[in-house]
Design a protein around this motif. Structure first.
Motif, PDB file in Angstrom:
ATOM      1  N   ARG A  95       0.840  -1.211   0.000  1.00 41.71           N
ATOM      2  CA  ARG A  95       0.000   0.000   0.000  1.00 41.71           C
ATOM      3  C   ARG A  95       0.871   1.256   0.000  1.00 41.71           C
ATOM      4  O   ARG A  95       0.628   2.208  -0.734  1.00 41.71           O
ATOM      5  CB  ARG A  95      -0.931  -0.010   1.223  1.00 41.71           C
ATOM      6  N   GLN A 154       2.582   1.621  -3.443  1.00 38.25           N
ATOM      7  CA  GLN A 154       1.588   2.049  -4.428  1.00 38.25           C
ATOM      8  C   GLN A 154       1.271   3.538  -4.272  1.00 38.25           C
ATOM      9  O   GLN A 154       1.262   4.289  -5.253  1.00 38.25           O
ATOM     10  CB  GLN A 154       0.323   1.207  -4.228  1.00 38.25           C
ATOM     11  N   ASP A 155       1.029   3.979  -3.033  1.00 38.90           N
ATOM     12  CA  ASP A 155       0.676   5.385  -2.782  1.00 38.90           C
ATOM     13  C   ASP A 155       1.827   6.326  -3.128  1.00 38.90           C
ATOM     14  O   ASP A 155       1.630   7.386  -3.721  1.00 38.90           O
ATOM     15  CB  ASP A 155       0.270   5.590  -1.317  1.00 38.90           C
TER      16      ASP A 155
END
Length: 257
Positions: free
Chosen positions: A27, A30-31
């Motif tokens: 996560r 990805q961010d």
């Protein structure tokens, strides 16, 4: 041991903590990539990493490599352990992810070390070195080698454990001896890396470039863009990101421009 390795993907096996940590790390990656590449990439909601070539150094049995491939990336997982690569390949094959996949991504594995790819002058949009640096004898040269594999404008992600009294009590005493989350002697606390040390290693890359005659006329600008702690919530049995708490596990985003 080999038996531990074959249980790599077992949610209750020796890698259960890494299993649980993987979604938080992915996560974060990805961010942060969405932020770094926002101007140059079209946002595809189901495949946010589409079009990116990613090298996962020290991929082990393939937790992160598979996750990044599922998000659309073209991934090469690299590990020095033939057994680990065997486990990764088998699991990816069973999951229908190996090779060209569905045409949306590619996932490949190779047994080897980052230095070998650097000698071949290979380069990637993104290089990840997740929970590997604390197992490496020469940490600064290793990190510099990883950075040399990143294209200009690309990114590197490093996750590791901070060397603090709390990480000693949690990652060594509790995890290895009391709760037996991981096999004994998985970690050597003296090789944990503080965020300041990571910054110093990253800054050393300019000297590394000169020594190895890398790069063009322009100097690479290396920036430690962001760093976030990762914390385990035993009640929810899941890991979360906490930018304000780097005392034990943390992950960092480095850009090369």
């Amino acid at each position: 041991g080999l038996n531990d390795l074959f249980r790599w993907w077992d949610p209750n096996g020796p890698q259960s903590m890494l299993h649980l940590m993987n979604p938080a790390r992915i996560r974060y990656i990805q961010d942060r990539l969405a932020l770094q590449f926002s101007a140059t990439r079209s946002a595809c909601s189901s495949l946010p990493l589409k079009g990116l070539r990613i090298l996962d150094v020290g991929c082990g049995g393939g937790f992160a490599s598979e996750s990044m491939a599922r998000l659309g990336a073209d991934v090469l997982g690299l590990d020095a352990s033939e057994d680990a690569i065997g486990v990764a390949k088998r699991h990816a094959t069973e999951s229908g992810l190996m090779g060209e996949g569905s045409g949306e991504y590619r996932l490949e594995y190779e047994c080897g070390v980052a230095e070998y790819l650097a000698e071949q002058k290979m380069q990637f949009d993104v290089v990840t070195a997740l929970d590997i640096i604390e197992h490496v004898p020469d940490q600064t040269p290793f990190l510099c080698t990883c950075m040399s594999l990143v294209k200009p404008g690309g990114a590197m992600f490093v996750s590791t454990l901070n060397r603090t009294p709390l990480s000693y009590s949690l990652a060594i005493v509790a995890a290895e001896y009391v709760l037996r989350f991981v096999p004994k002697e998985t970690h050597d606390w003296n090789k944990f890396v503080t965020p300041d040390e990571l910054q110093a290693m990253v800054s050393h890359y300019e000297d590394y470039e000169v020594l190895n005659s890398l790069g063009s006329e322009e100097e690479t600008v290396i920036t430690l863009e962001d760093i976030s702690g990762m914390k385990y919530n035993p009640l929810k049995q899941r890991w979360g990101l906490d930018p304000n708490d780097l005392k034990v596990n943390y992950i960092a985003h480095v850009s090369l421009r």
